[in-house]
Motif scaffolding. Structure first.
Motif, mmCIF file in Angstrom:
data_model
loop_
_atom_site.group_PDB
_atom_site.id
_atom_site.type_symbol
_atom_site.label_atom_id
_atom_site.label_comp_id
_atom_site.label_asym_id
_atom_site.label_seq_id
_atom_site.Cartn_x
_atom_site.Cartn_y
_atom_site.Cartn_z
ATOM 1 N N LEU A 198 50.729 -127.733 16.949
ATOM 2 C CA LEU A 198 50.983 -126.289 17.001
ATOM 3 C C LEU A 198 52.104 -125.899 16.042
ATOM 4 O O LEU A 198 52.047 -124.852 15.395
ATOM 5 N N ALA A 199 53.127 -126.738 15.942
ATOM 6 C CA ALA A 199 54.241 -126.448 15.028
ATOM 7 C C ALA A 199 53.771 -126.380 13.582
ATOM 8 O O ALA A 199 54.348 -125.668 12.768
ATOM 9 N N TRP A 200 52.708 -127.120 13.262
ATOM 10 C CA TRP A 200 52.174 -127.170 11.902
ATOM 11 C C TRP A 200 50.938 -126.285 11.737
ATOM 12 O O TRP A 200 50.129 -126.487 10.813
ATOM 13 N N SER A 201 50.767 -125.276 12.584
ATOM 14 C CA SER A 201 49.590 -124.413 12.529
ATOM 15 C C SER A 201 49.389 -123.765 11.160
ATOM 16 O O SER A 201 48.247 -123.602 10.705
ATOM 17 N N ASP A 202 50.487 -123.390 10.504
ATOM 18 C CA ASP A 202 50.372 -122.709 9.217
ATOM 19 C C ASP A 202 50.019 -123.659 8.080
ATOM 20 O O ASP A 202 49.791 -123.223 6.947
ATOM 21 N N ALA A 203 49.971 -124.947 8.355
ATOM 22 C CA ALA A 203 49.438 -125.920 7.400
ATOM 23 C C ALA A 203 48.025 -126.342 7.793
ATOM 24 O O ALA A 203 47.203 -126.646 6.930
ATOM 25 N N ILE A 204 47.742 -126.342 9.090
ATOM 26 C CA ILE A 204 46.419 -126.744 9.571
ATOM 27 C C ILE A 204 45.368 -125.702 9.208
ATOM 28 O O ILE A 204 44.281 -126.033 8.709
ATOM 29 N N GLY A 205 45.664 -124.437 9.446
ATOM 30 C CA GLY A 205 44.699 -123.381 9.156
ATOM 31 C C GLY A 205 44.178 -123.423 7.725
ATOM 32 O O GLY A 205 42.954 -123.465 7.502
ATOM 33 N N PRO A 206 45.075 -123.417 6.711
ATOM 34 C CA PRO A 206 44.589 -123.451 5.319
ATOM 35 C C PRO A 206 43.783 -124.691 4.975
ATOM 36 O O PRO A 206 42.936 -124.650 4.086
ATOM 37 N N ARG A 207 44.022 -125.819 5.671
ATOM 38 C CA ARG A 207 43.245 -127.030 5.397
ATOM 39 C C ARG A 207 41.784 -126.886 5.825
ATOM 40 O O ARG A 207 40.934 -127.690 5.435
ATOM 41 N N LEU A 208 41.490 -125.876 6.628
ATOM 42 C CA LEU A 208 40.125 -125.657 7.093
ATOM 43 C C LEU A 208 39.374 -124.642 6.237
ATOM 44 O O LEU A 208 38.206 -124.349 6.513
ATOM 45 N N PHE A 209 40.007 -124.095 5.214
ATOM 46 C CA PHE A 209 39.336 -123.137 4.337
ATOM 47 C C PHE A 209 38.269 -123.854 3.509
ATOM 48 O O PHE A 209 38.463 -124.995 3.071
ATOM 49 N N SER A 210 37.177 -123.178 3.252
ATOM 50 C CA SER A 210 36.128 -123.737 2.391
ATOM 51 C C SER A 210 36.578 -123.713 0.933
ATOM 52 O O SER A 210 37.500 -122.987 0.552
ATOM 53 N N ALA A 211 35.886 -124.502 0.115
ATOM 54 C CA ALA A 211 36.196 -124.521 -1.318
ATOM 55 C C ALA A 211 35.981 -123.150 -1.939
ATOM 56 O O ALA A 211 36.748 -122.715 -2.819
ATOM 57 N N GLY A 212 34.933 -122.437 -1.490
ATOM 58 C CA GLY A 212 34.671 -121.111 -2.031
ATOM 59 C C GLY A 212 35.768 -120.118 -1.718
ATOM 60 O O GLY A 212 36.181 -119.334 -2.576
ATOM 61 N N VAL A 213 36.259 -120.148 -0.487
ATOM 62 C CA VAL A 213 37.355 -119.248 -0.105
ATOM 63 C C VAL A 213 38.621 -119.606 -0.872
ATOM 64 O O VAL A 213 39.335 -118.726 -1.379
ATOM 65 N N ARG A 214 38.905 -120.892 -1.003
ATOM 66 C CA ARG A 214 40.090 -121.318 -1.755
ATOM 67 C C ARG A 214 40.025 -120.824 -3.200
ATOM 68 O O ARG A 214 41.025 -120.337 -3.748
ATOM 69 N N ALA A 215 38.840 -120.941 -3.812
ATOM 70 C CA ALA A 215 38.697 -120.516 -5.207
ATOM 71 C C ALA A 215 38.911 -119.015 -5.350
ATOM 72 O O ALA A 215 39.608 -118.562 -6.272
ATOM 73 N N ARG A 216 38.333 -118.239 -4.435
ATOM 74 C CA ARG A 216 38.514 -116.785 -4.486
ATOM 75 C C ARG A 216 39.985 -116.406 -4.307
ATOM 76 O O ARG A 216 40.494 -115.530 -5.004
ATOM 77 N N MET A 217 40.646 -117.038 -3.364
ATOM 78 C CA MET A 217 42.059 -116.724 -3.118
ATOM 79 C C MET A 217 42.910 -117.105 -4.322
ATOM 80 O O MET A 217 43.861 -116.389 -4.677
ATOM 81 N N ALA A 218 42.586 -118.233 -4.951
ATOM 82 C CA ALA A 218 43.355 -118.668 -6.131
ATOM 83 C C ALA A 218 43.165 -117.715 -7.310
ATOM 84 O O ALA A 218 44.074 -117.522 -8.116
ATOM 85 N N GLU A 219 41.989 -117.078 -7.400
ATOM 86 C CA GLU A 219 41.703 -116.143 -8.488
ATOM 87 C C GLU A 219 42.367 -114.784 -8.260
ATOM 88 O O GLU A 219 42.497 -114.009 -9.205
ATOM 89 N N TYR A 220 42.758 -114.511 -7.019
ATOM 90 C CA TYR A 220 43.263 -113.169 -6.689
ATOM 91 C C TYR A 220 44.602 -112.915 -7.363
ATOM 92 O O TYR A 220 45.514 -113.739 -7.324
ATOM 93 N N SER A 221 44.721 -111.745 -7.992
ATOM 94 C CA SER A 221 45.979 -111.334 -8.616
ATOM 95 C C SER A 221 46.647 -110.290 -7.727
ATOM 96 O O SER A 221 46.081 -109.200 -7.530
#
Length: 441
Positions: free
Chosen positions: A416-439
């Motif tokens: 639970l203490a590491w929730s803000d690291a666990i959540g992003p590890r569950l993102f799909s590759a497509g979501v990660r790519a879109r977020m990385a492209e966002y300006s």
């Protein structure tokens, strides 16, 4: 998206999946009536967004405008009413709301009369019975006036959430939040006098100059009001915010260690004072009234958002309007919303595939204290989280983040203490790519 140091516990607050920065303009701008036609609509959530605040705090990256020219709040409510009429027509005749919330911004930036109108839009335009379902409203100390609170109480508000962040004036100044403790205490008195069943107080840890002693002092000041709920938020420094202009927001090992130590101190203090941990951020006083969602389940039921910063969820598409933090961009989006004659189509969004639906279910469940109901997961998806996400769950187990439970997939206290690291590890590759492209804008 802010880059983070490897191994940082503080990567991002995952309150929804996918993140709005993954949304893009929908080329066909689908009609809402078609999106909702085959959706389950017997237990919907209704969210009304009010994009105005009296000030912008240094850490704030919400979609909100500071102040409003004369007539803008009226024009905004006019647009909200137009939108509500068109959205309600897109829903089935027997659509029913099981949960409602007013957020922002600061909904109590509106006057008492404007809050009456906001409630009328929810009730008369959308058909939500605010007095018979849980209704949560966000407020700030300066706008939590007696007349506004009276309206909200009379219209059925069950939960009033007050953004305090710190009871210590010097810490509030450090977070670029101009407030005085006397004003906060006075506001809390008015909230208690109004008689809401649930008071929530938001606090932040990791502020520059904050110590373990000052953090406990702030917690004790909150506990003196015996709030039914407390939310403890780690400070983030995000792009385009007041604090973000003075640094890149990349966490250092020292800041991570400070926030983690303060989180643990705060968690243990609340547990020792009769509170139960619901998630990394949320704590509820044992035996206190609850403003729970009742029959609404965020993993499976749809959400209808009204307002230029609101999101809506169907089983196949998440959609919204544009998003910004920069003041000029926020003003542009609000002006476009106010002038819009047509709200019958979805503008930006993200299509939900089967894999994304599984990821969302896991994110929305695992980061809660009660975890994932494995029987319910099997019934919905015909599979198990271990089969669908073997690599991610193997990593979590290796790090000691998963508890041993035959019926539920649960995080350990350290997980639970590491929730803000666990959540992003569950993102799909497509979501990660879109977020990385966002300006950021």
């Amino acid at each position: 998206m802010t880059t983070t140091a490897p191994g940082s516990p503080y990567q991002s607050y995952v309150y929804a999946y996918p993140h709005k920065t993954a949304y893009r303009p929908l080329p066909d701008r689908p009609e809402l009536a078609g999106l909702w036609r085959d959706e389950k609509q017997d237990a919907l959530s209704l969210y009304l967004h009010v994009p105005f605040c009296e000030v912008r705090c240094g850490f704030c990256n919400l979609f909100t405008r500071i102040g409003s020219p004369e007539g803008l709040t009226t024009a905004y409510l006019d647009a909200l009413e137009r939108q509500a009429g068109q959205v309600r027509e897109a829903l089935s005749a027997d659509a029913r709301f099981a949960l409602a919330a007013f957020g922002g911004g600061t909904p109590t930036y509106l006057t008492a009369a404007e809050l009456e109108r906001l409630c009328d839009i929810a009730e008369h335009r959308m058909g939500a019975d605010l007095r018979s379902i849980p209704l949560s409203v966000e407020a700030s100390p300066d706008t939590a006036t007696a007349d506004r609170l009276r309206v909200l109480a009379e219209r059925g508000t069950t939960r009033l959430s007050l953004g305090v962040q710190s009871f210590l004036d010097e810490e509030a100044r450090s977070a670029v939040r101009p407030q005085k403790r006397a004003a906060v205490e006075a506001a809390l008195g008015r909230v208690r006098d109004a008689g809401f069943p649930v008071l929530n107080i938001d606090l932040i840890y990791g502020i520059d100059g904050q110590t373990a002693a000052s953090w406990i002092e702030s917690l004790d000041a909150a506990l003196a009001w015996r709030p039914e709920e407390l939310y403890l938020y780690p400070l983030y420094v995000r792009p385009l915010t007041g604090l973000g202009r003075h640094g890149d927001g990349t966490p250092s090992p020292e800041w991570d260690a400070q926030r983690l130590a303060l989180y643990r101190a705060g968690r243990d203090h609340l547990l020792a004072n009769g509170y139960q941990q619901v998630s990394m951020r949320m704590f509820r006083r044992a035996g206190a009234a609850s403003a729970s969602a009742g029959e609404y389940a965020c993993q499976t039921d749809g959400m209808v958002g009204l307002g230029c910063g609101a999101r809506s969820y169907t089983s196949k598409l998440h959609y919204s309007f544009d998003y910004a933090v920069d003041a000029r961009e926020v003003r542009r989006i609000i002006d476009d919303f106010v002038a819009a004659p047509d709200f019958s189509r979805a503008e930006l969004g993200w299509e939900m595939t089967g894999d994304e639906t599984r990821r969302r279910h896991l994110v929305q469940s695992l980061l809660q204290g009660e975890g994932v109901d494995l029987a319910a997961y099997r019934e919905r998806f015909g599979s198990t989280p271990e089969r669908d996400f073997p690599a991610e769950l193997a990593e979590f187990a290796a790090r000691g983040w998963l508890a041993d439970d035959p019926d539920r997939l649960l995080l350990t206290p350290e997980g639970l203490a590491w929730s803000d690291a666990i959540g992003p590890r569950l993102f799909s590759a497509g979501v990660r790519a879109r977020m990385a492209e966002y300006s950021p804008k």
